[in-house]
Design a protein around this motif. Structure first.
Motif, PDB file in Angstrom:
ATOM      1  N   ARG A   7       0.831  -1.210   0.000  1.00  0.00           N
ATOM      2  CA  ARG A   7       0.000   0.000   0.000  1.00  0.00           C
ATOM      3  C   ARG A   7       0.863   1.256   0.000  1.00  0.00           C
ATOM      4  NH1 ARG A   7      -2.040   2.979   4.190  1.00  0.00           N
ATOM      5  NH2 ARG A   7      -3.819   4.230   3.554  1.00  0.00           N
ATOM      6  N   GLU A  18      -6.310   5.781  -3.494  1.00  0.00           N
ATOM      7  CA  GLU A  18      -6.807   4.443  -3.185  1.00  0.00           C
ATOM      8  C   GLU A  18      -8.296   4.537  -2.892  1.00  0.00           C
ATOM      9  OE1 GLU A  18      -5.073   2.767   0.392  1.00  0.00           O
ATOM     10  OE2 GLU A  18      -5.237   4.678   1.423  1.00  0.00           O
ATOM     11  N   VAL A  26     -11.959  -5.079  -1.801  1.00  0.00           N
ATOM     12  CA  VAL A  26     -11.056  -4.921  -2.942  1.00  0.00           C
ATOM     13  C   VAL A  26     -10.514  -3.493  -2.960  1.00  0.00           C
ATOM     14  CG1 VAL A  26     -10.786  -5.053  -5.441  1.00  0.00           C
ATOM     15  CG2 VAL A  26     -12.256  -6.698  -4.258  1.00  0.00           C
ATOM     16  N   LEU A  27      -9.250  -3.373  -2.575  1.00  0.00           N
ATOM     17  CA  LEU A  27      -8.562  -2.088  -2.549  1.00  0.00           C
ATOM     18  C   LEU A  27      -7.966  -1.823  -3.922  1.00  0.00           C
ATOM     19  CD1 LEU A  27      -7.389   0.378  -1.037  1.00  0.00           C
ATOM     20  CD2 LEU A  27      -5.476  -1.095  -0.353  1.00  0.00           C
ATOM     21  N   VAL A  28      -8.324  -0.671  -4.502  1.00  0.00           N
ATOM     22  CA  VAL A  28      -7.896  -0.310  -5.850  1.00  0.00           C
ATOM     23  C   VAL A  28      -7.022   0.936  -5.791  1.00  0.00           C
ATOM     24  CG1 VAL A  28      -8.691   0.466  -8.118  1.00  0.00           C
ATOM     25  CG2 VAL A  28      -9.957  -1.310  -6.898  1.00  0.00           C
ATOM     26  N   LYS A  30      -5.351   3.906  -8.141  1.00  0.00           N
ATOM     27  CA  LYS A  30      -5.512   4.567  -9.435  1.00  0.00           C
ATOM     28  C   LYS A  30      -4.522   5.712  -9.542  1.00  0.00           C
ATOM     29  CE  LYS A  30     -10.496   3.746  -9.712  1.00  0.00           C
ATOM     30  NZ  LYS A  30     -11.805   4.411  -9.844  1.00  0.00           N
ATOM     31  N   MET A  35      -7.126   2.820 -13.041  1.00  0.00           N
ATOM     32  CA  MET A  35      -6.663   1.725 -12.202  1.00  0.00           C
ATOM     33  C   MET A  35      -5.351   1.110 -12.710  1.00  0.00           C
ATOM     34  SD  MET A  35      -8.998  -1.527 -11.024  1.00  0.00           S
ATOM     35  CE  MET A  35      -9.518  -1.877 -12.682  1.00  0.00           C
ATOM     36  N   LEU A  38      -4.644  -3.630  -7.803  1.00  0.00           N
ATOM     37  CA  LEU A  38      -5.697  -3.922  -6.850  1.00  0.00           C
ATOM     38  C   LEU A  38      -5.406  -5.201  -6.097  1.00  0.00           C
ATOM     39  CD1 LEU A  38      -8.509  -5.846  -8.369  1.00  0.00           C
ATOM     40  CD2 LEU A  38      -7.354  -4.366  -9.961  1.00  0.00           C
ATOM     41  N   THR A  39      -6.038  -5.328  -4.934  1.00  0.00           N
ATOM     42  CA  THR A  39      -5.858  -6.512  -4.103  1.00  0.00           C
ATOM     43  C   THR A  39      -7.030  -6.661  -3.149  1.00  0.00           C
ATOM     44  OG1 THR A  39      -4.288  -7.713  -2.701  1.00  0.00           O
ATOM     45  CG2 THR A  39      -4.594  -5.380  -2.204  1.00  0.00           C
TER      46      THR A  39
END
Length: 118
Positions: A7, A18, A26-28, A30, A35, A38-39
């Motif tokens: 992160r 984020e 689901v953390l994205v 950009k 984007m 992601l995870t």
């Protein structure tokens, strides 16, 4: 690499935000609202990264922990299993590649705006 290192690495890049646009897990990440990574924050068993299509195939052939992007365009995205078989140096290189691909695709105006954030 743990989720906090991942992160922090993503957030240190210029223009990165984020969010949780799909659900609360689901953390994205950009850049300029596009984007690049992601995870799943609950499990952190894999990360999805954008990749040049030819390089994506090469990485999948070379590393068992690199697979076609899960729930993504499999030509342009890889899923990297965070199982300890890929070192942090490679993971950060692949994050950089994903970020750089998105930046290269930005319109001139957004690239100029991003340059002021660096």
């Amino acid at each position: 690499m743990d989720i906090e290192a991942y992160r922090q690495y993503c957030l240190a890049k210029p223009g990165v935000t984020e969010s949780f646009p799909f659900d609360e897990e689901v953390l994205v990440f950009k850049v300029m609202n596009k984007m690049f990574a992601l995870t799943d924050v609950t499990l952190f068993t894999s990360i999805n990264l954008k990749c040049d299509p030819e390089q994506a195939v090469e990485l999948r052939e070379r590393y068992p922990a690199v697979q076609p992007g899960y729930h993504m365009n499999k030509q342009h995205w890889n899923t990297v299993l965070m199982d300890g078989t890929i070192g942090d140096k490679l993971i950060t290189e692949w994050i950089d590649h994903s970020y750089d691909l998105i930046v290269a695709s930005l319109p001139k105006k957004l690239k100029e705006e991003l340059a002021t954030l660096s």
